[in-house]
Design a protein around this motif. Structure first.
Motif, mmCIF file in Angstrom:
data_model
loop_
_atom_site.group_PDB
_atom_site.id
_atom_site.type_symbol
_atom_site.label_atom_id
_atom_site.label_comp_id
_atom_site.label_asym_id
_atom_site.label_seq_id
_atom_site.Cartn_x
_atom_site.Cartn_y
_atom_site.Cartn_z
ATOM 1 N N HIS A 68 0.839 -1.185 0.000
ATOM 2 C CA HIS A 68 0.000 0.000 0.000
ATOM 3 C C HIS A 68 0.875 1.235 0.000
ATOM 4 O O HIS A 68 1.909 1.266 0.664
ATOM 5 C CB HIS A 68 -0.898 0.009 1.235
ATOM 6 C CG HIS A 68 -1.710 1.251 1.357
ATOM 7 N ND1 HIS A 68 -2.563 1.685 0.363
ATOM 8 C CD2 HIS A 68 -1.790 2.167 2.349
ATOM 9 C CE1 HIS A 68 -3.138 2.801 0.741
ATOM 10 N NE2 HIS A 68 -2.701 3.122 1.935
ATOM 11 N N ARG A 69 0.460 2.239 -0.728
ATOM 12 C CA ARG A 69 1.160 3.510 -0.702
ATOM 13 C C ARG A 69 0.117 4.576 -0.416
ATOM 14 O O ARG A 69 -0.819 4.745 -1.200
ATOM 15 C CB ARG A 69 1.802 3.749 -2.072
ATOM 16 C CG ARG A 69 2.593 5.029 -2.153
ATOM 17 C CD ARG A 69 2.859 5.417 -3.575
ATOM 18 N NE ARG A 69 1.671 5.926 -4.215
ATOM 19 C CZ ARG A 69 1.537 6.088 -5.517
ATOM 20 N NH1 ARG A 69 2.518 5.758 -6.305
ATOM 21 N NH2 ARG A 69 0.432 6.556 -6.035
ATOM 22 N N PRO A 70 0.211 5.263 0.694
ATOM 23 C CA PRO A 70 -0.835 6.238 1.023
ATOM 24 C C PRO A 70 -0.762 7.536 0.220
ATOM 25 O O PRO A 70 -1.765 8.210 0.078
ATOM 26 C CB PRO A 70 -0.596 6.510 2.510
ATOM 27 C CG PRO A 70 0.822 6.129 2.761
ATOM 28 C CD PRO A 70 1.218 5.117 1.740
ATOM 29 N N ALA A 71 0.396 7.874 -0.332
ATOM 30 C CA ALA A 71 0.545 9.176 -0.995
ATOM 31 C C ALA A 71 -0.232 9.220 -2.298
ATOM 32 O O ALA A 71 -0.475 8.199 -2.921
ATOM 33 C CB ALA A 71 2.021 9.438 -1.265
ATOM 34 N N GLY A 72 -0.587 10.431 -2.722
ATOM 35 C CA GLY A 72 -1.191 10.655 -4.039
ATOM 36 C C GLY A 72 -2.500 9.936 -4.256
ATOM 37 O O GLY A 72 -2.744 9.368 -5.309
ATOM 38 N N PHE B 64 4.018 -1.341 -12.690
ATOM 39 C CA PHE B 64 4.568 -1.145 -11.356
ATOM 40 C C PHE B 64 5.174 0.234 -11.206
ATOM 41 O O PHE B 64 5.366 0.728 -10.106
ATOM 42 C CB PHE B 64 5.684 -2.177 -11.089
ATOM 43 C CG PHE B 64 5.155 -3.512 -10.660
ATOM 44 C CD1 PHE B 64 5.134 -4.572 -11.531
ATOM 45 C CD2 PHE B 64 4.678 -3.696 -9.372
ATOM 46 C CE1 PHE B 64 4.650 -5.806 -11.146
ATOM 47 C CE2 PHE B 64 4.194 -4.923 -8.976
ATOM 48 C CZ PHE B 64 4.175 -5.981 -9.862
ATOM 49 N N LEU B 65 5.494 0.833 -12.340
ATOM 50 C CA LEU B 65 6.205 2.110 -12.301
ATOM 51 C C LEU B 65 5.397 3.178 -11.592
ATOM 52 O O LEU B 65 5.936 4.035 -10.910
ATOM 53 C CB LEU B 65 6.464 2.550 -13.751
ATOM 54 C CG LEU B 65 7.610 3.498 -13.975
ATOM 55 C CD1 LEU B 65 8.903 2.807 -13.668
ATOM 56 C CD2 LEU B 65 7.614 3.948 -15.431
ATOM 57 N N ARG B 66 4.073 3.121 -11.763
ATOM 58 C CA ARG B 66 3.255 4.157 -11.165
ATOM 59 C C ARG B 66 2.918 3.860 -9.716
ATOM 60 O O ARG B 66 2.486 4.743 -8.996
ATOM 61 C CB ARG B 66 1.976 4.330 -11.972
ATOM 62 C CG ARG B 66 2.236 5.084 -13.251
ATOM 63 C CD ARG B 66 0.960 5.488 -13.916
ATOM 64 N NE ARG B 66 0.148 6.319 -13.076
ATOM 65 C CZ ARG B 66 -1.096 6.676 -13.356
ATOM 66 N NH1 ARG B 66 -1.636 6.271 -14.469
ATOM 67 N NH2 ARG B 66 -1.799 7.424 -12.540
ATOM 68 N N CYS B 67 3.088 2.623 -9.303
ATOM 69 C CA CYS B 67 2.784 2.304 -7.908
ATOM 70 C C CYS B 67 4.007 2.524 -7.037
ATOM 71 O O CYS B 67 3.963 3.245 -6.053
ATOM 72 C CB CYS B 67 2.372 0.845 -7.789
ATOM 73 S SG CYS B 67 0.887 0.451 -8.656
ATOM 74 N N GLU B 68 5.091 1.873 -7.428
ATOM 75 C CA GLU B 68 6.285 1.986 -6.607
ATOM 76 C C GLU B 68 7.140 3.138 -7.099
ATOM 77 O O GLU B 68 6.990 3.629 -8.194
ATOM 78 C CB GLU B 68 7.107 0.696 -6.722
ATOM 79 C CG GLU B 68 6.383 -0.528 -6.264
ATOM 80 C CD GLU B 68 7.254 -1.762 -6.386
ATOM 81 O OE1 GLU B 68 8.480 -1.624 -6.266
ATOM 82 O OE2 GLU B 68 6.722 -2.845 -6.606
ATOM 83 N N ASP B 69 8.078 3.497 -6.278
ATOM 84 C CA ASP B 69 8.981 4.579 -6.619
ATOM 85 C C ASP B 69 10.274 3.948 -7.117
ATOM 86 O O ASP B 69 11.129 3.582 -6.328
ATOM 87 C CB ASP B 69 9.221 5.402 -5.351
ATOM 88 C CG ASP B 69 9.914 6.700 -5.670
ATOM 89 O OD1 ASP B 69 10.477 7.278 -4.740
ATOM 90 O OD2 ASP B 69 9.868 7.105 -6.830
#
Lengths: 251, 170
Positions: A68-72, B64-69
């Protein structure tokens, strides 16, 4: 189904239904009431690879760890492992030129179909000034078209017309294949493996999202050492890796 | 003769563009309405109430590029390929720049008030330099008169007359 937040970082299996905050009831009216009370999702929620939209929740389609990524606006995706690459738009990959068909090169990217790359998709290429690409060359480019209905297409320039590192990868070096999960681990910001390797010798590295890695160092031996470490990293723990590197820098 | 020809022409022919250029707006409107009537009668529609589509705020993404950094895929270490090292710094700082772009207000070195004051005087002095001689004289006289008689709202006809156009007498 269970709440999505509860399963973050845990193993999920295909068929699991994840419920999002604000959608615990199927009824649309009570949903509106909830949205004002609980944590409202701001903006659009991104449903990443391994998940599908299903009604008010997300349906898991691949097994792996839920991230999960909370940002954006928030994003959920499944961190799964696979060796077979499926072309995705926007991914940077390493392709091998297999054929020249008129104005278009056919590249093998490890997918089900060879990708096509036009000779005009290089920086500074015109009809008179063609890029010097031979069969067997390695190319680092990105996909502009990649879906299940069409043949994937690649380019070696970005949206502003600059190459920004894409194009023909130079002579020498060594190309090998690893699993897709390792590539993503290596591409994470501040990856320990890359940091430790960078202390060893000067070398150059190109990582393609299709599982292909190209390494070039000053001597063949150094190149092969780096290749072996990267391949073994998949199954080594951090301590084992540090031991191996310590032995190498000791020698 | 012309009248006979008109009555023999078919309706479809009359509906064509080149025949309608000569018509007036009323007949054009009539023809249009007739066409619409024909279309709407033949037009099929569902006899079902409209389904309201729920506004979905979930976007499906396969990359995946848009999910992860993820960092840029081309790397070079210890100066093996200096161009790539430069590129690395550029690409990785580009990602961070996007985060910083939200706070774009730069702190001004000079405050707004001071800027306005300086601008006022500056524009006046430089502007005077480029005036024609006639206007310079007027300005000077105006300044002197202003100093002597403050608040005097009487116009000075002699000076004003100079500016106005005097019609040459025959």
């Amino acid at each position: 189904g269970t709440a999505a937040e509860a399963l973050v970082g845990q193993v999920v299996l295909p068929g699991d239904l994840l419920l999002l905050p604000g959608h615990y009831d199927e009824d649309a009216e009570s949903e509106r009431l909830r949205l004002s009370a609980g944590a409202t999702p701001q903006g659009r929620l991104l449903c990443g690879p391994g998940l599908r939209r299903s009604g008010a929740g997300l349906l898991v389609t691949k097994c792996g760890l839920l991230r999960h990524r909370p940002a954006g606006g928030g994003a959920y995706w499944v961190d799964s492992q696979q060796k077979r690459y499926v072309p995705v738009k926007g991914d940077h990959v390493i392709g091998i030129v297999t054929a020249k068909a008129g104005d278009v090169f056919r590249l093998d990217v490890g997918g089900s179909e060879p990708a096509s790359l036009s000779y005009l998709a290089f920086e500074g290429a015109t009809k008179r000034n063609r890029p010097n690409v031979q069969v067997g060359d390695l190319i680092y480019g990105q996909f502009v078209v990649a879906n299940k209905d069409m043949e994937p297409e690649m380019v070696c320039i970005d949206s502003s017309g600059k190459s920004s590192g894409m194009g023909i990868i130079g002579q020498d070096g060594f190309l090998f294949k690893v699993s897709l999960g390792l590539i993503r681990k290596l591409l994470a910001p501040k990856c320990e493996i890359i940091q430790e390797l960078s202390q060893l010798y000067p070398f150059e590295l190109v990582l393609g999202m299709n599982g292909r890695i190209w390494v070039k160092a000053k001597t063949i031996q150094q190149t092969l050492i780096i290749v072996n470490i990267l391949e073994a990293c998949e199954y080594m723990t951090a301590e084992q890796r540090k031991q191996a590197l310590a032995k190498l820098s000791g020698n | 003769m012309a009248g006979d020809v008109k009555t023999k022409l078919s309706k479809n022919l009359l509906r064509m563009k080149f025949m309608q250029r000569g018509l007036d707006s009323q007949t054009k409107k009539q023809l249009e309405e007739e066409e619409k009537k024909i279309i709407s009668e033949e037009h099929w529609y569902l006899d079902v109430p409209d389904l309201k589509e729920k506004e979905s705020y979930i976007i499906e993404e396969r990359s995946f590029l848009r999910c992860e950094d993820l960092v840029y895929g081309r790397m070079s270490f210890k100066g093996f390929n200096p161009e790539i090292e430069k590129l690395m710094i550029q690409m990785n700082s580009k990602c961070k720049e996007e985060e910083i772009e939200e706070d774009d207000k730069m702190e001004a070195d000079v405050s707004d008030e001071e800027m306005a004051r300086r601008y006022e005087t500056l524009v006046g002095t430089i502007g005077k330099k480029f005036l024609r001689k006639r206007d310079q004289r007027v300005l000077k006289d105006d300044d002197e008169d202003d100093e002597v008689e403050e608040g005097n709202s009487n116009p000075r006809p002699s000076k004003r007359a100079k500016k106005m156009f005097l019609k040459p007498q025959d």
